[in-house]
Design an enzyme around this catalytic site. Structure first.
Site, PDB file in Angstrom:
ATOM      1  CB  SER A 192      -0.964   0.016   1.191  1.00 53.03           C
ATOM      2  OG  SER A 192      -2.164  -0.638   0.855  1.00 53.03           O
ATOM      3  CE  LYS A 247      -4.504   2.322  -0.688  1.00 54.73           C
ATOM      4  NZ  LYS A 247      -3.913   1.007  -0.450  1.00 54.73           N
ATOM      5  CB  SER A 258      -4.593   1.979   3.748  1.00 59.57           C
ATOM      6  OG  SER A 258      -3.888   1.250   2.770  1.00 59.57           O
TER       7      SER A 258
END
Length: 533
Positions: free
Chosen positions: A194, A197, A371
């Site tokens: 993640s 991102k 997230s």
């Protein structure tokens, strides 16, 4: 410059008092060094435009890492121990808490929101002005206190922990100078999970700007009388009551019904348009509770229950589900509809009503704090459309890579396949992640600041709410990343000498997510406390 006394806020609890006591000495040293530089910076910057001035009721300065950047001998920001900021780069605690508790998005690695029992975010937390130490050598290296340890001596053993698997890389950069002060395979590309991102956020803000909004509209075809619900790719559109600037299908239906009734129309053929996006809607990982099929029209992230965060079953066709909700709202407002079906609005269709998302800066912050995979994939598609690419997984990946290349970031080995990091074929380097964070702090690129202000606050918000509760709470701000066998952490920290550091730690081949997270947290805490050279 005087560092404000922290005692009035001790009622927030023992945890906050420990944080305050730990942070006060480093802030005092940094503030003293920063005073003359901050005065010059303030004079040079001039007054803020009216739309960026803070309300009179807001009396606290709050930390933003974005004031620091490569190439400056000094950078300054404003911190609250709890860490939330408002829309111009310093999000208010009230809005952050509302997002965390009411509308947080899905995460691929645990929950989000404010930790149970944690101190309430600012203004209960103390506001403290942080300036970065102006003392830098001509080579741009850190000036630590006498006897300060080398970064390698402090970080090396921690990153070699067995909990971090068979492969790890790391990079630490002095944000004020852009100097990489620690490098352990920083140019080796690994699966980022993640932390992808961060790249998506930088690319989207670069392509669209922080004030861009995503609009959903209801349009009436003049010849057929068909009412078309046109998806604009807003991942935060909700079927609930509108609040805090979030777009609501209820509001859209109410306004569209009024417009129809003014025309004497009380029955319509209802359809919905999702043609803004193209390509497969389903992520390569397949049906997954962490991400709905990506459609230009979706409400509440296609959740099949009343949840607002974390994994949840998703509608197989989010657009059809949203159109069904819209039909119900129209019916309640006195407009009878047919069962909705897919269509495409013509160029002659008259827009009767619209609702728009909050600005992109807010979407980016929400995505990073929680997230949120759904927001990430929509922002990747929006970046693609703004870059002349198809609004698809492939188009988004290509556009993100192109945008970061244009920004001059180190792209060797980088490979994008989505915007969320759920795709295990994604590859980033620790050097690229720290480069993204430094670029987000560039004063020449103020539109990228939400990348820094959206990072979760250790021990307080988002995916770090339940971590660091007994160590560097409020000091570390970082994006987490977790997939099976992969654990990453990338963010910023103010060290014991007042330097703002950007860091990225990446591990592959981990066997226990909990143990790996703990190892990464210990490493970030050591970085915050070491005053290394």
């Amino acid at each position: 410059m005087v560092v404000p006394e922290l005692r009035p806020w001790r009622a927030a609890g023992p945890q906050l008092e420990r944080i305050a006591n730990a942070v006060r000495p480093r802030l005092a040293r940094a503030a003293t060094a920063a005073k003359p530089h901050l005065a010059r910076w303030t004079r040079a910057r001039g007054p803020r435009p009216p739309h960026l001035r803070r309300p009179r009721s807001v009396r606290t300065w709050q930390y933003t890492a974005g004031a620091a950047t490569a190439g400056l001998a000094l950078a300054a920001g404003v911190v609250t121990v709890a860490g939330p900021w408002d829309a111009d780069g310093q999000r208010t605690a009230e809005r952050d808490r509302a997002v965390a508790l009411q509308r947080s998005g899905g995460a691929d690695h645990g929950g989000s929101g404010t930790a149970a029992g944690a101190p309430r975010p600012a203004p209960s937390a103390a506001p403290v002005l942080v300036g970065l130490d102006a003392a830098r050598s001509a080579a741009g290296t850190l000036q630590a206190a006498p006897g300060g340890k080398a970064f390698s001596d402090v970080l090396g053993p921690l990153l070699s922990a067995s909990a971090l698997g068979d492969t790890h890389t790391a990079a630490v950069v002095d944000v004020a100078t852009g100097t990489r002060v620690y490098d352990a395979g920083a140019d080796k590309a690994l699966t980022p999970a993640s932390t992808t991102k961060i790249a998506t956020a930088v690319a989207a803000l670069s392509a669209l700007g922080p004030d861009h909004r995503l609009t959903t509209r209801a349009a009436l075809e003049p010849d057929t009388g068909e009412l078309v619900l046109v998806g604009g790719g807003d991942p935060t559109l909700t079927a609930h009551e509108a609040s805090d600037g979030w777009a609501s299908l209820r509001t859209l239906a109410a306004n569209a019904a009024k417009a129809l009734q003014r025309r004497g129309i009380h029955k319509v053929t209802l359809s919905y348009d999702t043609t803004l996006y193209s390509g497969p809607a389903l992520h390569p990982i397949g049906v997954n509770d962490n991400l709905a099929p990506v459609s230009a029209l979706t409400a509440d992230e296609g959740r099949a229950d009343d949840s607002t965060s974390g994994p949840a079953a998703r509608a197989s066709d989010p657009a059809q589900a949203a159109a069904g909700e819209f039909a119900g709202f129209l019916d309640a407002a006195g407009i009878t509809t047919t069962p909705p079906g897919p269509s495409k609005a013509s160029t002659r269709a008259e827009t009767l009503a619209t609702v728009s998302s909050p600005p992109l800066s807010t979407l980016v912050e929400r995505m990073l704090t929680n997230s949120d995979n759904d927001i990430a994939e929509h922002l990747a598609r929006q970046t693609a459309l703004a870059s002349g690419e198809p609004g698809s997984f492939d188009g988004g990946a290509k556009a993100i890579s192109a945008r970061l290349t244009k920004l001059g970031l180190p792209m060797s080995g980088a490979s994008f396949h989505d915007g969320s990091g759920l795709d295990r074929d994604d590859r980033l380097t620790a050097g690229l992640l720290t480069g993204l964070l430094v670029t987000a702090g560039d004063p020449e690129r103020p539109g990228l600041r939400p990348v820094l202000t959206g990072l979760p606050v250790a021990g307080f918000t988002g995916t770090l709410a339940d971590r660091y509760t007994d160590s560097a709470a409020g000091v570390v701000r970082a994006k987490t990343g977790t997939l099976t066998g992969v654990n990453t952490l990338a963010g910023t920290v103010v060290d014991a000498d007042g330097h703002l550091l950007a860091f990225a730690f990446m591990a592959s081949g981990t066997t226990s997510p909990t143990e790996a997270e703990s190892a990464l947290d210990k490493t970030a805490t050591a970085l915050a406390n070491c005053g290394c050279r």
